[in-house]
Every structure is written in structure tokens, then in C-alpha cells.
Design an enzyme around this catalytic site. Structure first.
Site, PDB file in Angstrom:
ATOM      1  N   ASN A   1       9.896 -67.099 -19.962  1.00 37.32           N
ATOM      2  CA  ASN A   1       9.147 -68.293 -20.381  1.00 37.32           C
ATOM      3  C   ASN A   1       8.115 -67.954 -21.436  1.00 37.32           C
ATOM      4  O   ASN A   1       7.639 -66.820 -21.517  1.00 37.32           O
ATOM      5  CB  ASN A   1       8.466 -68.954 -19.179  1.00 37.32           C
ATOM      6  CG  ASN A   1       7.106 -68.356 -18.882  1.00 37.32           C
ATOM      7  OD1 ASN A   1       6.089 -68.821 -19.397  1.00 37.32           O
ATOM      8  ND2 ASN A   1       7.077 -67.299 -18.075  1.00 37.32           N
TER       9      ASN A   1
ATOM     10  N   PHE B   1      -4.468 -61.109 -15.814  1.00 40.49           N
ATOM     11  CA  PHE B   1      -4.474 -60.043 -16.827  1.00 40.49           C
ATOM     12  C   PHE B   1      -3.031 -59.655 -17.144  1.00 40.49           C
ATOM     13  O   PHE B   1      -2.740 -58.517 -17.467  1.00 40.49           O
ATOM     14  CB  PHE B   1      -5.217 -58.812 -16.316  1.00 40.49           C
ATOM     15  CG  PHE B   1      -6.689 -59.045 -16.074  1.00 40.49           C
ATOM     16  CD1 PHE B   1      -7.355 -60.087 -16.713  1.00 40.49           C
ATOM     17  CD2 PHE B   1      -7.407 -58.199 -15.243  1.00 40.49           C
ATOM     18  CE1 PHE B   1      -8.717 -60.293 -16.501  1.00 40.49           C
ATOM     19  CE2 PHE B   1      -8.766 -58.396 -15.027  1.00 40.49           C
ATOM     20  CZ  PHE B   1      -9.421 -59.447 -15.654  1.00 40.49           C
TER      21      PHE B   1
ATOM     22  N   CYS C   1      -0.307 -62.181 -18.410  1.00 41.96           N
ATOM     23  CA  CYS C   1       0.564 -62.997 -19.247  1.00 41.96           C
ATOM     24  C   CYS C   1       0.839 -62.297 -20.581  1.00 41.96           C
ATOM     25  O   CYS C   1      -0.093 -62.006 -21.331  1.00 41.96           O
ATOM     26  CB  CYS C   1      -0.116 -64.344 -19.478  1.00 41.96           C
ATOM     27  SG  CYS C   1       0.949 -65.498 -20.313  1.00 41.96           S
TER      28      CYS C   1
ATOM     29  N   ASN D   1       3.239 -59.374 -13.095  1.00 43.47           N
ATOM     30  CA  ASN D   1       3.384 -60.502 -13.989  1.00 43.47           C
ATOM     31  C   ASN D   1       4.692 -60.273 -14.761  1.00 43.47           C
ATOM     32  O   ASN D   1       5.434 -59.353 -14.466  1.00 43.47           O
ATOM     33  CB  ASN D   1       2.181 -60.605 -14.929  1.00 43.47           C
ATOM     34  CG  ASN D   1       1.993 -62.029 -15.452  1.00 43.47           C
ATOM     35  OD1 ASN D   1       2.936 -62.634 -15.965  1.00 43.47           O
ATOM     36  ND2 ASN D   1       0.796 -62.570 -15.310  1.00 43.47           N
ATOM     37  N   THR D   2       4.967 -61.101 -15.749  1.00 46.24           N
ATOM     38  CA  THR D   2       6.279 -61.024 -16.407  1.00 46.24           C
ATOM     39  C   THR D   2       6.348 -59.888 -17.422  1.00 46.24           C
ATOM     40  O   THR D   2       5.330 -59.390 -17.890  1.00 46.24           O
ATOM     41  CB  THR D   2       6.595 -62.356 -17.109  1.00 46.24           C
ATOM     42  OG1 THR D   2       5.521 -62.632 -18.004  1.00 46.24           O
ATOM     43  CG2 THR D   2       6.764 -63.466 -16.109  1.00 46.24           C
TER      44      THR D   2
ATOM     45  N   CYS E   1      42.128 -50.966  -5.738  1.00 41.52           N
ATOM     46  CA  CYS E   1      41.853 -51.396  -7.110  1.00 41.52           C
ATOM     47  C   CYS E   1      41.683 -50.191  -8.023  1.00 41.52           C
ATOM     48  O   CYS E   1      41.861 -50.292  -9.236  1.00 41.52           O
ATOM     49  CB  CYS E   1      40.614 -52.292  -7.169  1.00 41.52           C
ATOM     50  SG  CYS E   1      39.065 -51.437  -6.835  1.00 41.52           S
TER      51      CYS E   1
ATOM     52  N   CYS F   1      36.938 -46.872  -8.115  1.00 44.67           N
ATOM     53  CA  CYS F   1      36.208 -45.656  -7.728  1.00 44.67           C
ATOM     54  C   CYS F   1      36.779 -44.461  -8.487  1.00 44.67           C
ATOM     55  O   CYS F   1      36.046 -43.622  -9.002  1.00 44.67           O
ATOM     56  CB  CYS F   1      36.288 -45.441  -6.224  1.00 44.67           C
ATOM     57  SG  CYS F   1      37.964 -45.337  -5.576  1.00 44.67           S
TER      58      CYS F   1
ATOM     59  N   CYS G   1      32.613 -50.024  -5.847  1.00 47.88           N
ATOM     60  CA  CYS G   1      33.678 -50.533  -4.974  1.00 47.88           C
ATOM     61  C   CYS G   1      33.437 -52.013  -4.688  1.00 47.88           C
ATOM     62  O   CYS G   1      32.342 -52.396  -4.298  1.00 47.88           O
ATOM     63  CB  CYS G   1      33.692 -49.749  -3.665  1.00 47.88           C
ATOM     64  SG  CYS G   1      34.910 -50.367  -2.492  1.00 47.88           S
TER      65      CYS G   1
END
Lengths: 435, 457
Positions: free
Chosen positions: A76, A136, A138, A203-204, A349, A352, A391
Site C-alpha cells: 500500500n 516509526f 511507515c 511495519n511494512t 511425480c 524429489c 513433495c
């Protein structure tokens, strides 16, 4: 009987789930909806000085999605409150009066002058809010104006402002830390030195979500230009956990109350942060993705798990994982594991095999007795866990410790005791092994 | 199934057109498996585990690199995905629609093994190939001209697959087609609801857009052209003849109302207006293969009131896949087993019914029991097998046969030097479009090697 009631710096809330200072706590309408939904408290969206800031009129949010549009990471560029201080204060006062059992903490951000902080603190006190959180953290917009993470990146400023706040208010002071720093312990130590009662984090994280390859511009954009935002959501949880753990186990900050923030989406995320020492947890992105109702799952999930474990309050397990976080040098080098593939669960599959073959230790065979079958070669396996993680079948591959005999890879006997790098013969800085 | 088949039907006796309201036909014959939306494709593609030496790829007769093309879809590179598919199988669009994936790639999918829900490989393949075809672009180019010329007999999947690969390799190709339209069974045989919107012709146009391929229509082997002449005039010959002959019931009398299912399906596929295509009120289809299913389902969709498939053997002996049988049943077709036709009943030269004799299992060919029953019918469609017309190339004196079809080696070489063959006309095949495409591709590669060696010599 499980009791989720929490007391953090003397602030009581019916559960440890608070909404973080962010868009969901911008105004009375939203906050009341959250409290009705059952949230234990809110940190009101950051207040600043008048004239109030303004936001862009274009996109504020960006996201990274999984294939089914599952939101994995969020970003944001919204700034602090864009409403007049008075209105916010009136609403906070009203909400606190109407919801006395909930935690109402107010996030603040003003320029780094003692008088500015002193003035706003006096006005917030009048609302009878339970405490303040110093923003403190942002990383966008406000930091360009010398606030937010611009303060959080300088430990001396953190200490200074924390000290002013402690001097000018009776309210508990929480310092919200930015992760956009090399070592989170320094700002946390500064907060404690300044007298702060607690830290909240993270914070971000500064982020650009993507590049629009047609516009050749960041996405999302505002009229063709983009700026970095703050990254959050499920993708940042490991980073937040690491930083919380560092503060919880640091000698200088050990015991400092922590309100944990960072990608908390389910009860399990919350329980993990509490086990890592957090006294409360704060949520934003999960609410912004699904709405406030997720609190029902969080409360129910945490209670069910605590009941099964025999924990009555969150204090019963809070911080229990901290002692098991250590430095690499103290990991037990005598602990030897080998991957084991459960042939009944294996769906063949081959992932691994190919990742081990291409990128690790060539330790998984593909054919046994002429049939497609995936089997670990103990003489090559270093127990790295890569196969376990790639896996697609849960619990199909596990790491099994060797307890006796010889490690077929190294030819070394399996030793029962504990030995780490500090005493290893290959370590030029080794110390003599303890007797 | 999203199609609606519950329309008001005209109860007219006998064989009549326009049994449904005019607007109902489009819905009745709409796409059996509508394409995935972009989002559906992304979600489905994410289910693929990108297996090592993937079992699905091994199960594909044309060895399409399925994990790679699905990963390209997840990365929103549908065009790249289509190129991966078409590099192995130039009929990837049609195969996505008609392959019995439940017995090929999707049966081998590890998710089928793990949870009984394979990745929808066929629909993802369609998603990718549709995206490329929508661009109108041919992703492959022709190598520098070799000066060699190859004759291909038959413009069906085998022949055109061979022709496209030969063109890629720089050879010039002339395709000789007996009919007046290309596509073979894709155009004349496959059920309409599997390939709506003229897909077969659009795909042929796409394949031919590589250039270097000329098609001569109305050229039937043994009538207008002959194998000896083709061998003389070309550096190599590929035979993709298909099975031009059909087995007959071998019953006395021929009241009107008895038709061959292959011909009826071809007529349906070419009909400009399905509301004008006559269909019986009570239709009986004799047979147990895909053709029987296609004929029965399409009769039902055209508005026939009662449609019954009668098969001489047990359910598990039917050549039609379980999926196809279920499709017939959910469309409202009744499948009866263990009965073989005994007599056609008519009045005034018109069919009124068909009498069957019950059979019992013997392990081998079903044995007649003497017990009979009669079904009212104004239309009987026979789908009891197709056969190679070997006279077209001079019979067994010219080409070695195996079980009534042309014998070929692993490179699709026939017993006659310079002549290759593939598709339904060769022995040992599976009668699938995808196998025909592989035959054509392998033959083209073999021809290219042979011509290269001849040049070097």
C-alpha cells in the site's frame, strides 16, 4: 477451560487479536464494525498534525496472487489519516467510552520536535485511550518528510522520541519498528533505552509489486508513475517471525513486551508469534482480504488448539519457542538425518528426484527393480529437506534421525552427544570442547 | 454436460426432418466440452505437478511435452504452450477435442493415481491451441527446399500430419484426396458436438498455411491415380487411406430405412441445416464402437424419440470407451447388450422393426442362443466395423497385409520400397486420431532420413 483474555502493558483485551494501525482502523464506522465482530482491540490509524495529509486519488494497493487469485502479498501507498485531528479524537473518545473492555491504542506520527509530540500526547490523553503506538515504520510517503521509517532507521531518534513520550504522558508507549533496516535489534534496544514499554513489529517492507510490461511502469501506477509502497500479507510472515525472535532472545531486549505484526492470517500464525514471545498480535491484510469475520476462525482455532494442548491462558505457552532459536554455530553437528519416502503415499511425480539430481546431492534413485520408484540413497543424502519441501504429498517424505551405526555418506560413526561448530576441528576459531 | 437435449419433439412416424423446434439444433449440437475461461485454465494448470519424466507424456501417442505446455499456461504464455503441443502433434487442436484422454494422458496423470482427479490435460491443450489458432499465425517454417517431392494419399489426420512435417523439412508435397474436402474423419466422421464451428476445416487451413502442400481433390487411388504412377513421379509415397469399406449386416431384404452409420454421420456433418436432416422416430444402432455411439447420440440430438444401441457382446467388450457409453446413456440412448441382428422387418418396402437373437458369452465370439426379440424401428444404422479397400493399391500382391490392414514397421515403412503408410489403414494401430497423427509424423521423419541417405549416396 481456555481463557483468551490478555493483559499487555496493563491494557486489557478479551483476546490477543488487535487490528493494526492501518486502513481498517481509520474511523469510527470501521472500528465499531470490528469490535462488534469480536476483535480484542484496535490500534487507531496513525494521527498526525493538521492540516491533515491527503492521499493520491489513484490506486493505493497492489497485490501478488496465487493462481486462484489467493492474495499472497499486499502493498500500500496510503499515508496516515487524511481526516482532521479533532474528528479522529472525538471518535476515539466515543469508541473507548462505548467499548470499555476493548483495547484502544492510538498510533501517532508528528515531526521530530519535542513540542510537537508533547502537544499531541496531551490531546490523545483526553480521549482516555489505553495507550499510544509511535509509528516509526511507515516506509512510503511520510518517510520522505522525515517521519515514519525515516525515524525508525535511526536508533538515536527512536530513543529520543520514546523518551519524550514517556516524559509527557502517563499512557503506555509502544514503538512500532520498521523492518527496512539491517539489524532489528538496534532500533529495539534504542526503544527500550528511551523507556518505551513495548515494541510492535513489523511495519511494512519497501516494495514495488511489479512492472507493467506494456506501460513500462510500476504496477499499480498513478497516472503512469509508481512509487515504492509497503509490503505485507502472508508473504512477509517469515521475516516478521525472524525479527520478533531476534528481539525476544536478545540479551538487551529480552523481556521487552512485543505486539507482533506481519502476515498473521489464521490462529496458527498468531500462536506461532505468541510462542515466539508476543503478548498480542496485530492483523491488517487478512482483514483487508476477507473482512472482519475472520476473527471468528482465529478465536475458535486458538481455543481449540490450546484446549488440546492443555493451555489455559496464552501465558501458558507464550515465549516457549524462544529458547529454541539459536545461532547457527550452536546447532548440533552430531545430529544426522536421512530422507525417507513412504512408498504407500508416493504418487511417483518424481519431483524429489529431479530437484535433488539437478540442484542438490543426486541422492534419489528413480528406478527400483525396473519399476518407476523413488528411493533415497543414504550414501548420498545430506538430509537437507529439499525433497520434503517440494513433495506435493504431505508427510510422504520425512527426515529420520540416525541414532546408531555409521553414516553411509561420511563413513563416520553416529555420535550420541552434542557437538557444534565452536569446537569443530575445521573451525580455525574453535574453542576447546567443554569437559 | 451443459447441453440441453430436452426439447419438444415431433412424433411424426417414419423418417422425418425438423423434429425439434428450429432454434433447438444449435443448443443440442453445442460444444460438448466448452473451453476453459482464462481463470479456469490458470487454476487447472496450477494443479499440474510438473512431473519428472512425466507419465502423461509417455502415455501420449505423440509424446507431447505436457508438463512444459501446462507450465507455459501457468506463466500466461498460451502461445508458447501451443507451440510445444503442435511441435509434437500438429492436430493438437482436434486431439484436445476428440482424444479419449481418460485412457491416455489423464489416466497416467499422477493426480489420477493420487486422488482420482487427473489434471484436465485435454481442456488445457484446447485452451492453448485455441489461443494460437485465434492469432491465425503458423508457428512453423519450412526448411530450405530439398527439391524432393512426396505424394500423400488421403487428406485425413495421418496424411496431413505427414504432409505438414514433410513441408517443415523442406520437401514439396502433393496430397491426393478422393473426396472434395480435406480433413478425413475429422471432417466426415467425428460427432458434430465435439468439433463445432467448422473447427476441422479451420484446422486444416491452419496446417496448410505452412505452404508447400498442394491438395488435389477427387483423386481416388485405384480409380483416378495408381500407386505405380505415384511411385514413378515422386521420391516417396505415403498412404493415409483410412478404411473406406464398411461391413454389411448380411441380412435378407433391404427395406428403406436401413443405412450405414458412417455415411449417415458424414451426411450429418456436411448438412448445412440440421433441421432439414431426416431422422427416424425410433432408431436402432447396431454396433459397439465409437461410430455406434456417435450415430446414436446424434440421432437422439436430432430429435429421435427412442434410440437403442444393440451390441452383440458383453458391456466390457464394447470398443466404445466407458466415457462414451456414459455420454450416450446420459443423452437418453438405451444400450442393450448380447444380441445380434437376425431379420429386418418391413411393410410396403419400409422398415418397421428389427429382430435380434440373444447371445451368450463364450469367452470368444458371442454364441447365438436361438431366443429372439424385436424392436420397433423406422431407422436402423449399422456400425459393425470398417475395412481397408486393398484393391485401391492392387491388393496383397503389391503391399503386405496384416489382419486385413497394411503391414508397416516401426518407421511406418510398407513392404514396398519408397512407400510408407499410416493411420487407420495400417495394422497394429488403435484407430485413434492421435495415433494417425503420430504415424504421419514418424513416416515423414523416416521419409526425410531415406531421402537424405539417397542424396548422400
Amino acid at each position: 477451560m481456555v481463557d483468551l483474555r490478555t493483559e499487555f502493558l496493563g491494557i486489557k483485551s478479551p483476546n490477543p487479536f488487535w487490528l493494526a494501525s492501518a486502513p481498517p482502523t481509520d474511523r469510527e464506522t470501521n472500528v465499531v464494525r470490528a469490535l462488534k465482530a469480536g476483535w480484542g482491540g484496535v490500534v487507531w490509524k496513525t494521527l498526525g498534525e493538521d492540516p491533515h495529509i491527503i492521499n493520491v486519488n489513484g490506486a493505493r494497493y497492489g497485490a501478488i496472487h496465487g493462481p486462484d487469485r489467493r492474495l499472497l502479498g499486499f502493498n500500500n501507498i496510503e499515508l496516515i489519516t487524511d481526516r482532521p485531528l479533532d474528528i479522529n479524537l472525538q471518535e476515539i473518545k466515543k469508541v473507548k467510552r462505548d467499548w470499555p473492555d476493548r483495547a484502544i491504542v492510538v498510533s501517532l506520527m508528528v515531526p521530530c520536535e519535542e513540542s510537537n509530540w508533547k502537544n499531541i500526547l496531551a490531546r490523545v490523553e483526553e480521549t482516555e485511550a489505553d495507550g499510544i503506538e509511535l509509528n516509526f515504520g511507515c516506509p512510503h510517503g511520510m518517510s520522505e518528510r522525515g517521519m515514519g521509517s525515516a525515524v525508525g532507521q535511526v536508533p538515536e531518534y527512536i530513543e529520543m522520541v520514546a523518551r519524550w513520550c514517556k516524559a509527557h504522558t502517563r499512557m503506555p508507549v509502544i514503538v512500532k519498528l520498521t523492518p527496512n533496516i539491517t539489524d532489528i535489534r538496534y532500533p529495539a534496544r534504542a526503544a527500550r533505552k528511551g523507556g518505551a514499554d513495548a515494541v510492535s513489529l513489523i511495519n511494512t517492507i519497501s516494495s514495488i509489486m511489479g512492472v507493467d510490461l506494456d506501460r513500462m511502469a510500476p504496477s499499480p501506477h498513478v497516472d503512469g508513475k509508481g512509487t515504492h509502497g509497503g509490503y505485507c500479507g502472508p508473504a512477509v510472515k517469515p521475516i516478521a517471525l525472524c525479527m520478533v525472535a531476534e528481539i525476544a532472545r536478545d540479551r538487551e531486549t529480552s523481556g521487552l513486551p512485543i505486539s507482533a505484526i506481519g502476515g498473521i492470517t489464521t490462529w496458527r500464525d498468531a500462536a506461532e508469534f505468541i510462542a515466539m514471545g508476543a503478548g498480542t498480535v496485530q492483523v491488517c491484510t487478512a482483514a483487508m482480504t476477507y473482512g472482519f469475520k475472520i476473527i471468528d476462525e482465529m478465536i475458535s482455532g486458538l481455543k481449540t488448539w490450546m484446549l488440546a494442548k492443555g493451555y489455559e491462558t496464552i501465558e501458558d505457552f507464550r515465549g516457549r519457542a524462544v529458547g529454541n532459536v539459536t545461532d547457527w554455530q550452536y546447532l548440533n553437528l552430531n545430529y544426522v538425518v536421512k530422507a525417507r519416502i513412504d512408498q504407500d503415499l508416493c504418487i511417483k511425480c518424481g519431483r524429489c528426484h529431479i530437484v535433488c539430481e539437478d540442484t542438490s546431492h543426486q541422492a534419489i534413485a528413480t528406478v527400483v527393480n525396473g519399476k518407476r520408484q523413488f528411493v533415497v540413497k543414504d550414501e548420498e543424502c545430506v538430509g537437507c529437506n529439499l525433497c520434503v519441501e517440494v513433495c506435493p504429498v504431505e508427510d510422504c517424505i520425512t527426515l529420520v534421525p540416525l541414532t546408531e551405526g555409521v553414516d553411509p555418506r561420511t563413513g563416520e560413526p553416529i555420535r550420541s552427544g552434542y557437538a557444534n561448530w565452536t569446537t569443530h576441528p575445521n573451525n580455525p576459531m574453535r574453542v576447546a570442547a567443554a569437559e | 454436460m451443459s447441453r440441453t437435449t430436452d426439447f419438444p419433439r415431433s412424433p411424426a412416424e417414419g423418417i422425418a426432418a425438423g423434429r425439434l423446434p428450429p432454434e433447438a439444433y444449435a443448443e443440442a449440437f453445442a460444444d460438448l466440452h466448452p473451453p476453459l475461461t482464462r481463470h479456469e485454465a490458470l487454476v487447472e494448470a496450477d494443479r499440474c505437478y510438473f512431473c519428472y519424466e512425466a507419465p502423461c507424456q509417455k502415455a501420449c501417442p505423440t509424446s507431447i511435452d505436457i508438463p512444459l505446455f501446462i507450465r507455459q499456461i501457468t506463466a500466461e504464455n498460451d502461445i508458447g504452450a501451443a507451440e510445444t503441443i503442435l511441435r509434437a502433434n500438429i492436430f493438437g487442436g482436434m486431439c484436445a477435442r476428440v482424444c479419449p484422454t481418460e485412457t491416455l494422458c489423464e489416466e497416467a496423470c499422477v493426480r489420477e493415481y493420487a486422488e482420482g482427479k487427473a489434471v484436465k490435460i485435454g481442456l488445457l491443450q484446447r485452451h492453448a491451441t485455441d489461443a494460437l489458432m485465434a492469432t491465425g499465425r503458423q508457428p512453423f517454417t519450412r526448411a530450405p527446399a530439398t527439391g524432393r517431392h512426396v505424394a500423400v494419399v488421403g487428406a485425413g489426420p495421418a496424411g496431413l500430419s505427414c504432409a505438414h512435417r514433410l513441408a517443415m523439412l523442406g520437401h514439396l508435397v502433393t496430397v491426393y484426396e478422393a473426396k472434395t474436402k480435406p480433413g478425413g474423419l475429422n471432417e466426415f466422421g467425428i460427432a458434430a458436438y465435439k468439433t463445432p464451428e467448422n473447427f476441422a476445416q479451420r484446422e486444416v487451413d491452419f496446417i496448410l498455411s505452412i505452404g508447400g502442400i498442394e491438395i488435389k481433390f477427387g483423386q481416388e487411388l485405384g480409380r483416378d491415380i495408381d500407386l505405380a504412377g505415384l511411385r514413378r513421379q515422386n521420391d516417396a509415397v505415403f498412404l493415409g487411406l483410412g478404411l473406406a469399406g464398411v461391413n454389411k449386416l448380411g441380412l435378407d431384404g433391404a427395406p428403406s430405412g436401413v443405412a450405414d452409420a458412417v455415411e449417415y454421420i458424414a451426411e450429418l456433418r456436411q448438412a448445412p441445416d440440421l433441421s432439414r436432416l431426416p431422422v427416424g422416430r425410433r432408431v436402432v444402432v447396431v454396433g459397439g464402437g465409437m461410430t455406434a455411439i456417435d450415430a446414436a447420440v446424434q440421432s437422439k440430438l436430432l430429435g429421435a424419440e427412442e434410440v437403442t444401441i444393440v451390441y452383440r457382446g458383453a458391456p466390457d467388450q464394447m470398443k466404445a470407451s466407458e466415457y462414451e457409453q456414459e455420454l450416450a446413456q446420459t443423452t437418453g440412448v438405451l444400450i442393450r447388450h448380447r444380441a445380434t441382428p437376425k431379420a429386418l422387418n418391413g411393410a410396403d418396402g419400409r422398415l418397421t422393426g428389427i429382430t435380434f437373437e440373444r447371445t451368450r458369452d463364450t469367452g470368444g465370439r458371442p454364441e447365438r442362443t436361438g431366443e429372439t426379440f424385436t424392436l420397433d424401428a423406422d431407422m436402423v444404422l449399422t456400425a459393425i466395423g470398417q475395412k481397408l479397400v486393398a484393391d485401391a493399391f492392387g491388393g496383397i500382391e503389391v503391399l503386405a497385409l496384416d489382419g486385413g490392414r497394411i503391414a508397416v514397421d516401426t518407421e511406418r515403412r510398407t513392404s514396398l520400397s519408397g512407400v510408407w503408410a499410416g493411420g487407420d489403414c495400417v495394422a497394429g494401430g488403435s484407430d485413434l486420431t492421435v495415433s494417425a497423427v503420430e504415424d504421419g509424423k514418424q513416416a515423414a521423419l523416416s521419409i526425410d532420413r531415406a531421402l537424405g541417405m539417397a542424396k548422400a549416396a
